[in-house]
Write a protein that holds these residues in place. Structure first.
Motif, PDB file in Angstrom:
ATOM      1  N   PRO A 189       0.822  -1.219   0.000  1.00  0.00           N
ATOM      2  CA  PRO A 189       0.000   0.000   0.000  1.00  0.00           C
ATOM      3  C   PRO A 189       0.850   1.260   0.000  1.00  0.00           C
ATOM      4  O   PRO A 189       2.043   1.225   0.308  1.00  0.00           O
ATOM      5  N   LEU A 190       0.238   2.369  -0.336  1.00  0.00           N
ATOM      6  CA  LEU A 190       0.899   3.666  -0.266  1.00  0.00           C
ATOM      7  C   LEU A 190       1.332   3.915   1.177  1.00  0.00           C
ATOM      8  O   LEU A 190       0.546   3.732   2.115  1.00  0.00           O
ATOM      9  N   SER A 191       2.572   4.308   1.378  1.00  0.00           N
ATOM     10  CA  SER A 191       3.062   4.566   2.736  1.00  0.00           C
ATOM     11  C   SER A 191       2.431   5.833   3.283  1.00  0.00           C
ATOM     12  O   SER A 191       1.957   6.692   2.533  1.00  0.00           O
ATOM     13  N   TYR A 192       2.445   5.958   4.616  1.00  0.00           N
ATOM     14  CA  TYR A 192       1.896   7.162   5.226  1.00  0.00           C
ATOM     15  C   TYR A 192       2.747   8.379   4.873  1.00  0.00           C
ATOM     16  O   TYR A 192       2.229   9.493   4.766  1.00  0.00           O
ATOM     17  N   GLU A 193       4.062   8.176   4.691  1.00  0.00           N
ATOM     18  CA  GLU A 193       4.927   9.279   4.287  1.00  0.00           C
ATOM     19  C   GLU A 193       4.522   9.809   2.914  1.00  0.00           C
ATOM     20  O   GLU A 193       4.418  11.026   2.712  1.00  0.00           O
ATOM     21  N   LEU A 434      -4.823   8.747   4.727  1.00  0.00           N
ATOM     22  CA  LEU A 434      -3.651   8.846   3.864  1.00  0.00           C
ATOM     23  C   LEU A 434      -2.382   9.150   4.646  1.00  0.00           C
ATOM     24  O   LEU A 434      -1.341   8.525   4.439  1.00  0.00           O
ATOM     25  N   ALA A 435      -2.461  10.110   5.542  1.00  0.00           N
ATOM     26  CA  ALA A 435      -1.260  10.637   6.188  1.00  0.00           C
ATOM     27  C   ALA A 435      -0.928   9.974   7.521  1.00  0.00           C
ATOM     28  O   ALA A 435       0.214  10.057   7.975  1.00  0.00           O
ATOM     29  N   HIS A 436      -1.914   9.327   8.168  1.00  0.00           N
ATOM     30  CA  HIS A 436      -1.678   8.789   9.509  1.00  0.00           C
ATOM     31  C   HIS A 436      -2.157   7.343   9.645  1.00  0.00           C
ATOM     32  O   HIS A 436      -1.429   6.479  10.106  1.00  0.00           O
ATOM     33  N   GLY A 437      -3.413   7.093   9.291  1.00  0.00           N
ATOM     34  CA  GLY A 437      -3.975   5.758   9.446  1.00  0.00           C
ATOM     35  C   GLY A 437      -4.379   5.481  10.881  1.00  0.00           C
ATOM     36  O   GLY A 437      -4.004   6.205  11.814  1.00  0.00           O
ATOM     37  N   GLY A 438      -5.173   4.444  11.077  1.00  0.00           N
ATOM     38  CA  GLY A 438      -5.629   4.092  12.419  1.00  0.00           C
ATOM     39  C   GLY A 438      -6.720   5.019  12.905  1.00  0.00           C
ATOM     40  O   GLY A 438      -7.353   5.747  12.134  1.00  0.00           O
ATOM     41  N   VAL A 440      -8.446   8.204  14.795  1.00  0.00           N
ATOM     42  CA  VAL A 440      -8.105   9.618  14.953  1.00  0.00           C
ATOM     43  C   VAL A 440      -7.790   9.923  16.413  1.00  0.00           C
ATOM     44  O   VAL A 440      -8.414   9.385  17.332  1.00  0.00           O
ATOM     45  N   ASP A 441      -6.809  10.789  16.642  1.00  0.00           N
ATOM     46  CA  ASP A 441      -6.448  11.189  17.997  1.00  0.00           C
ATOM     47  C   ASP A 441      -6.997  12.585  18.285  1.00  0.00           C
ATOM     48  O   ASP A 441      -7.649  13.205  17.441  1.00  0.00           O
ATOM     49  N   ALA A 442      -6.705  13.081  19.495  1.00  0.00           N
ATOM     50  CA  ALA A 442      -7.229  14.386  19.911  1.00  0.00           C
ATOM     51  C   ALA A 442      -6.735  15.507  19.008  1.00  0.00           C
ATOM     52  O   ALA A 442      -7.487  16.442  18.679  1.00  0.00           O
ATOM     53  N   ALA A 443      -5.469  15.422  18.571  1.00  0.00           N
ATOM     54  CA  ALA A 443      -4.920  16.463  17.696  1.00  0.00           C
ATOM     55  C   ALA A 443      -5.649  16.485  16.359  1.00  0.00           C
ATOM     56  O   ALA A 443      -5.918  17.561  15.804  1.00  0.00           O
ATOM     57  N   ALA A 444      -5.978  15.300  15.837  1.00  0.00           N
ATOM     58  CA  ALA A 444      -6.693  15.226  14.561  1.00  0.00           C
ATOM     59  C   ALA A 444      -8.100  15.796  14.685  1.00  0.00           C
ATOM     60  O   ALA A 444      -8.595  16.471  13.769  1.00  0.00           O
ATOM     61  N   LEU A 445      -8.746  15.562  15.819  1.00  0.00           N
ATOM     62  CA  LEU A 445     -10.094  16.103  16.032  1.00  0.00           C
ATOM     63  C   LEU A 445     -10.052  17.636  16.092  1.00  0.00           C
ATOM     64  O   LEU A 445     -10.885  18.310  15.484  1.00  0.00           O
ATOM     65  N   ALA A 446      -9.063  18.162  16.806  1.00  0.00           N
ATOM     66  CA  ALA A 446      -8.937  19.617  16.914  1.00  0.00           C
ATOM     67  C   ALA A 446      -8.628  20.242  15.558  1.00  0.00           C
ATOM     68  O   ALA A 446      -9.175  21.299  15.200  1.00  0.00           O
ATOM     69  N   HIS A 447      -7.761  19.577  14.781  1.00  0.00           N
ATOM     70  CA  HIS A 447      -7.400  20.114  13.462  1.00  0.00           C
ATOM     71  C   HIS A 447      -8.609  20.099  12.525  1.00  0.00           C
ATOM     72  O   HIS A 447      -8.824  21.047  11.761  1.00  0.00           O
ATOM     73  N   ALA A 448      -9.402  19.024  12.570  1.00  0.00           N
ATOM     74  CA  ALA A 448     -10.597  18.945  11.722  1.00  0.00           C
ATOM     75  C   ALA A 448     -11.553  20.088  12.042  1.00  0.00           C
ATOM     76  O   ALA A 448     -12.155  20.681  11.136  1.00  0.00           O
ATOM     77  N   LEU A 449     -11.681  20.418  13.321  1.00  0.00           N
ATOM     78  CA  LEU A 449     -12.561  21.528  13.708  1.00  0.00           C
ATOM     79  C   LEU A 449     -12.012  22.858  13.188  1.00  0.00           C
ATOM     80  O   LEU A 449     -12.768  23.708  12.723  1.00  0.00           O
ATOM     81  N   ASP A 450     -10.693  23.033  13.245  1.00  0.00           N
ATOM     82  CA  ASP A 450     -10.078  24.259  12.721  1.00  0.00           C
ATOM     83  C   ASP A 450     -10.356  24.418  11.225  1.00  0.00           C
ATOM     84  O   ASP A 450     -10.689  25.514  10.757  1.00  0.00           O
ATOM     85  N   VAL A 451     -10.185  23.327  10.479  1.00  0.00           N
ATOM     86  CA  VAL A 451     -10.436  23.373   9.032  1.00  0.00           C
ATOM     87  C   VAL A 451     -11.895  23.713   8.762  1.00  0.00           C
ATOM     88  O   VAL A 451     -12.217  24.560   7.910  1.00  0.00           O
ATOM     89  N   ALA A 452     -12.797  23.066   9.506  1.00  0.00           N
ATOM     90  CA  ALA A 452     -14.224  23.295   9.304  1.00  0.00           C
ATOM     91  C   ALA A 452     -14.599  24.740   9.639  1.00  0.00           C
ATOM     92  O   ALA A 452     -15.375  25.381   8.916  1.00  0.00           O
TER      93      ALA A 452
END
Length: 597
Positions: A189-193, A434-438, A440-452
């Motif tokens: 598969p495509l690597s996370y990098e 694509l970039a992380h997999g698995g 979602v963590d707290a940082a990903a949740l906060a970032h998604a809210l920022d984007v939204a």
């Protein structure tokens, strides 16, 4: 010299076609031998079509659906589905070639009887049983997982893990039809990098809102999973000239390879879209989707209908009446990305299914910086097998994506509302895969809210600019005695939908103020350019309409052409014998919604 080169190209093309035909024939012959040894019929009756007069069959070796009327169950049509040796191996397995040659009539008669009996037993043809190119949920030998129909082969990835492996395209629950060969899933598969590099590649554009590239990356993942996802989000990319819209279209097409369906507005009808997309679970890139003129407006509306149906959790189906009076269903599962100068997202229901991402003009030095950031990603997506690695990654991550969508939706719904949260959650979950997999963590949740929130703030600004339009109309023709109400707006409504007397009076009132209601192609208000409109430029101060690319002085002053201003354009018109510049404002921006005054 040119003639000789053309001839060489023609011979090379014919040689390639002959080679591909020979390869297909060899594959079909091998399949026929395999099916014969199993004692299976060369075709699978799928049942009667909606007209109750046509039978659908799945031809095993061709992996295609063939439809025959009862009167067509004879040699010349049955041979389209399988060779006579295949029919004989099923009906008379103990007979040799000599016997088969002497008893052809008997073979075809027996085939007709057996097939019609099997067709009656199969009942009505279920379009959901037949699946075309795409990724689907399936159970193979008792194991749940994903099956990817790549057109020329099917690959199965068990939910328990492992790598995609080739499997039979005829499963117990579904049949996977043959088609043009798509990219096969790669061994790795495509690597996370590389996934992170892909997100950066899509982010290095002239976006108005930070995070737009991540939403595009999420759309790519979701569109590949259109056959299994609960929702199929859509994107509408809008941009003025020279902001990179065409480059983005071509880059996304390169990332998806042949897996994407490419459509163009000028050459696509709604009926054509229904028929082309039915049964597939593939990404759709719809370029040059403009709304100028009656014909293009129909195409635009047709695309929106497809998008509304495809977004549904269950497999959406567009139902149309056939020439014989029987209804026909077109199952549509696809994520759509539209490209145009102007968006056509006016209804709240469409905005809950589709995000409008805008590209904006930038100074040359900023553009060069963005172009430099794109170089690394462009080289990566051009590598052989990139799309196959991407498909493998998407299949591996599906279980996590599904759970992450639920987590993100819950996290975002209080801030955004349920519908917008669901849309953003799908896109951000796809990007995270694509970039992380698995999970979602707290940082990903906060970032998604920022984007939204960044996106929502830009949308609110757009709404403010829509209110600015009302101020413009009020300034041009204030409605005496009722502050805040646009007399020009009321006059337009009378011209568009009033009675004969109201219409005539409104037309005279508009004309006295340098305005006219036009109905050529679409309903629009035409405002005459004149020194009286100099104040409009000051009204637009602080909004996107005030930028140098948007407001140009016409004569003594007027609103200029703005490809982001929701359809407001500058054109020319004749007044007496002179040609003058005019502003054209679409009816959708002027006439109040139902229930409004």
């Amino acid at each position: 010299m040119r003639t000789e080169q053309t001839g060489n190209k023609g011979r090379a093309a014919r040689a390639q076609m002959d080679k591909e035909a020979a390869e297909r024939a060899a594959i079909n012959a091998e399949r026929a031998k395999e099916e014969a040894t199993k004692g299976l019929p060369p075709v699978v009756p799928l049942g009667f079509m909606e007209d109750a007069k046509t039978v659908a069959y799945y031809a095993r070796t061709r992996r295609e659906v063939v439809k025959l009327k009862p009167s067509e169950h004879k040699a010349e049509f049955l041979l389209m589905m399988a060779d006579i040796s295949e029919w004989a191996s099923w009906l008379f397995p103990d007979k040799d070639d000599a016997w088969i040659e002497e008893h052809e009539a008997k073979i075809w008669k027996e085939a007709r009887v057996r097939l019609m009996a099997a067709a009656r037993a199969a009942g009505r043809f279920d379009a959901e049983k037949l699946r075309k190119i795409g990724i689907w949920e399936e159970v193979v030998e008792g194991k749940p997982g994903l099956i990817y129909n790549a057109g020329n082969a099917c690959y199965f990835l068990p939910m328990a893990g492992g790598a995609p492996v080739k499997v039979d395209c005829l499963q117990e629950r579904h049949i996977y039809a043959a088609d043009k060969a798509m990219p096969a899933p790669a061994d790795e598969p495509l690597s996370y990098e590389d996934g992170l590099r892909l997100v950066e590649y899509l982010s290095a554009r002239q976006w108005e809102v930070a995070g737009s590239g991540e939403l595009v990356a999420g759309w790519i993942v979701n569109s590949l999973l259109a056959g299994v996802a609960e929702r199929r989000p859509h994107l509408w990319i809008t941009a003025p000239a020279e902001t990179g819209k065409s480059y983005l279209h071509d880059d996304v097409a390169a990332i998806l390879g042949d897996a994407a369906v490419l459509l163009e507005g000028a050459s696509t009808s709604e009926a054509g879209m229904r028929q082309k997309l039915a049964g597939y679970a593939r990404p759709v890139l719809f370029d040059e989707l403009e709304g100028d003129g009656v014909d293009n407006k129909k195409i635009e509306d047709g695309a929106l209908k497809i998008m509304r149906t495809a977004y549904a959790s269950e497999a959406g189906a567009i139902t149309k009446g056939g020439e014989d009076g029987t209804p026909r269903e077109y199952p549509v599962r696809c994520g759509v990305m539209c490209f145009s100068v102007l968006p056509a997202l006016e209804k709240a229901t469409d905005k809950s299914r589709c995000l409008n991402l805008r590209m904006v003009p930038l100074p040359m030095d900023k553009r060069r910086e963005i172009w430099a950031r794109q170089d690394d990603g462009r080289e990566m997506v051009k590598q052989d097998g990139f799309t196959g690695r991407l498909i493998h990654r998407v299949m591996v991550e599906w279980q996590h994506i599904r759970e992450n969508i639920k987590t993100l939706r819950e996290h975002l719904k209080d801030e955004l509302g349920a519908r917008r949260a669901e849309l953003i959650a799908h896109l951000m979950a796809g990007c995270y895969a694509l970039a992380h997999g698995g999970a979602v963590d707290a940082a990903a949740l906060a970032h998604a809210l920022d984007v939204a929130q960044a996106y929502e703030e830009t949308e609110e600004k757009a709404c403010e600019e829509m209110e600015c339009l009302a101020v413009i109309l009020d300034t041009l023709a204030p409605y005496e005695g009722i502050p805040g109400k646009s007399y020009a707006r009321r006059l337009c409504k009378d011209v568009s939908a009033g009675g004969a007397e109201e219409k005539a009076a409104a037309e005279r009132a508009l004309a006295s103020r340098g305005m006219r209601w036009r109905t050529d192609g679409e309903e629009r208000l035409q405002i005459q350019g004149s020194p009286a409109h100099e104040g409009i430029k000051e009204l637009l101060a602080g909004t996107r309409w005030a930028s140098g690319q948007i407001v140009r002085v016409i004569g003594a002053g007027c609103v200029g052409s703005n490809p982001n201003a929701y359809g407001i354009k500058v054109s020319t018109a004749k007044k007496s014998k002179e040609v003058c510049r005019v502003i054209l404002i679409p009816a959708s921006l002027i006439l109040p919604d139902d229930g409004e005054e």
